[in-house]
Design an enzyme around this catalytic site. Structure first.
Site, PDB file in Angstrom:
ATOM      1  N   CYS A 104       6.591   6.291   2.643  1.00  0.00           N
ATOM      2  CA  CYS A 104       7.244   6.746   1.759  1.00  0.00           C
ATOM      3  C   CYS A 104       7.516   7.893   1.624  1.00  0.00           C
ATOM      4  O   CYS A 104       7.825   8.830   2.221  1.00  0.00           O
ATOM      5  CB  CYS A 104       8.164   6.030   1.134  1.00  0.00           C
ATOM      6  SG  CYS A 104       9.317   5.205   0.626  1.00  0.00           S
ATOM      7  N   HIS A 161       7.158   0.642   4.052  1.00  0.00           N
ATOM      8  CA  HIS A 161       6.420   0.078   3.431  1.00  0.00           C
ATOM      9  C   HIS A 161       5.712  -1.372   4.243  1.00  0.00           C
ATOM     10  O   HIS A 161       6.204  -1.885   3.907  1.00  0.00           O
ATOM     11  CB  HIS A 161       6.209  -0.073   1.964  1.00  0.00           C
ATOM     12  CG  HIS A 161       6.740   0.753   0.870  1.00  0.00           C
ATOM     13  ND1 HIS A 161       5.760   1.236  -0.186  1.00  0.00           N
ATOM     14  CD2 HIS A 161       7.526   1.263   0.826  1.00  0.00           C
ATOM     15  CE1 HIS A 161       5.781   2.458  -0.078  1.00  0.00           C
ATOM     16  NE2 HIS A 161       7.269   3.097   0.048  1.00  0.00           N
ATOM     17  N   GLU A 180       2.845  -2.499   4.264  1.00  0.00           N
ATOM     18  CA  GLU A 180       2.135  -3.200   3.387  1.00  0.00           C
ATOM     19  C   GLU A 180       2.770  -4.283   2.394  1.00  0.00           C
ATOM     20  O   GLU A 180       2.043  -5.237   1.322  1.00  0.00           O
ATOM     21  CB  GLU A 180       1.012  -1.905   2.198  1.00  0.00           C
ATOM     22  CG  GLU A 180       1.557  -1.206   0.940  1.00  0.00           C
ATOM     23  CD  GLU A 180       2.780  -0.295   0.928  1.00  0.00           C
ATOM     24  OE1 GLU A 180       3.584   0.168   0.556  1.00  0.00           O
ATOM     25  OE2 GLU A 180       2.732   0.500   2.027  1.00  0.00           O
TER      26      GLU A 180
END
Length: 426
Positions: free
Chosen positions: A131, A252, A254
């Site tokens: 990001c 993202h 994750e």
């Protein structure tokens, strides 16, 4: 093995914290998903606190085997070509109202993260930008950003290509499609989830800014339907097995998890972290290998003084060669030690002498040496003319490259001189 032994052996990944206001006080934090994945794949996360003055203390965090930069506020627009956005003061004020939590500029975090990004680029330290971290990487290499996607991209797109890049009402659940570029790491990671011929995955999205002009060294890995670059990497600095990894992802992975579950949307989601840590481990091994050379013999006082004199002579010659402006006559005597050393038939092998000449360290045959300096003057004038026509981005990339090469040459020269002197001492 004891826990304290592991802390020494495992590689270190630096992560800069994000500042937040809690109970009228600032607190620093890093998202736990990042930390979990770094630890799970075999590295130690080292949190760099976002506090005033830390950018002056980054040497204290050595050794650095990897850097992960993730979420945070907008980058200071003055760090890139923000004036090219064409947004009016009224539009900028509206953007600040819509994205109040992101538009409060944090110059200290900017300074810390840009310093770390440039350090990674200079040393080829593995870097993963998520990001904001991807935006930091692009700006560090001379790229630019959109100040606001809604104002600069969405309104100019056909209706069927428009993308919502942030949805405050469905923050974690919001997804939009991206098209993965073939023959990139992203395709490799998500190959089992890509429908044949479509090359698409659905990603989360929490941003109102993004890459506008991608820095020259990078190659895109994914695009949103509105054309925004959602991932990029440096193909010349990507080989996790060899400790190479320079990459930015706008989304993202994750946090791409199913509702009320830790299960990932796709099996390939954690791959960026897995490959990043693999590169970090390889980089640590390479670093340890290069620094574990045998310690040089301890020289006597007289020999140590001779070594220093020769080193000063070579250093002066290198500076003259690099500058190409001739030399102060009072300094000529300092070249004599180097000249005598090079004239010795036993001091250097032909290969060592050739390498020293290639690095501009030779001071043999003074007349021909200074003739070469005159030629360098002509080359400098030509180079000045050529560089005058280059863009700011090209000049920045060129300066970074030659700065790095100068550091390498200096280090290698000193190392070789140590080896030569040690051979003489034995």
């Amino acid at each position: 093995m004891a826990t304290e032994d592991l802390s020494v052996i495992l590689p270190r990944v630096l992560i800069v914290s994000r500042r937040s206001l809690r109970k009228n006080k600032f607190v620093d934090f890093v998202g736990e998903y990042h930390l979990d994945l770094i630890v799970a794949y075999g590295a130690v996360p080292v949190i760099v606190p976002r506090v005033t003055g830390v950018h002056m203390l980054l040497d204290s965090f050595e050794p650095i085997h990897g850097v992960l930069l993730c979420e945070g506020e907008d980058l200071d627009p003055s760090l890139y070509e923000a004036e090219a956005s064409g947004l009016s003061p009224e539009e900028l004020e509206e953007v600040r109202r819509l994205h109040a939590s992101d538009t409060a500029i944090d110059k200290e975090k900017d300074t810390i993260e840009l310093s770390l990004a440039k350090l990674c680029l200079e040393r080829n330290i593995p870097y993963l930008g998520i990001c904001r971290g991807s935006q930091v990487l692009n700006v560090a290499c001379g790229g630019t950003l959109y100040q606001d996607l809604g104002k600069e991209v969405t309104k100019n797109c056909p209706e069927n290509q428009r993308v919502v890049h942030i949805d405050y009402d469905n923050y974690d659940g919001h997804r939009h499609v991206v098209k993965v570029v073939e023959n990139t790491p992203l395709q490799q990671w998500f190959k089992d989830s890509l429908d044949e011929g479509r090359m698409e995955i659905w990603v989360n999205s929490y941003h109102h800014q993004g890459v506008k002009r991608l820095a020259q060294r990078f190659v895109p890995m994914a695009f949103a339907p509105d054309g925004l670059i959602e991932g990029f990497y440096d193909p010349d600095a990507y080989n996790p097995e060899e400790g190479k990894f320079i990459m930015g992802l706008q989304f993202h992975p994750e946090r791409m998890r199913k509702t009320n579950s830790d299960e990932f949307d796709y099996p390939g989601c954690p791959a960026a972290y897995k490959q990043f840590v693999k590169a970090v481990v390889a980089y640590q091994k390479k670093l340890n290998s290069s620094s574990s050379v045998a310690k040089p013999l301890k020289l006597g006082k007289e020999m140590e003084e001779k070594r220093r004199t020769i080193l000063r002579s070579f250093s002066l010659a290198r500076n003259i060669y690099a500058g190409g402006h001739g030399m102060n006559p009072s300094k000529e005597s300092e070249l004599e030690a180097g000249a005598e050393f090079l004239e010795s038939n036993t001091a250097l092998s032909m290969q060592q002498e050739k390498r020293l000449k290639q690095m501009g360290a030779t001071v043999r045959n003074a007349s021909s040496y200074f003739d070469r300096l005159k030629l360098n003057d002509q080359r400098e004038r030509l180079a000045t003319s050529v560089m005058g026509k280059m863009s700011v981005e090209q000049l920045s990339d060129l300066m970074s490259f030659y700065h790095m090469m100068g550091e390498i040459c200096s280090d290698m020269l000193e190392k070789k001189l140590h080896e030569i002197v040690n051979e003489l001492a034995s």
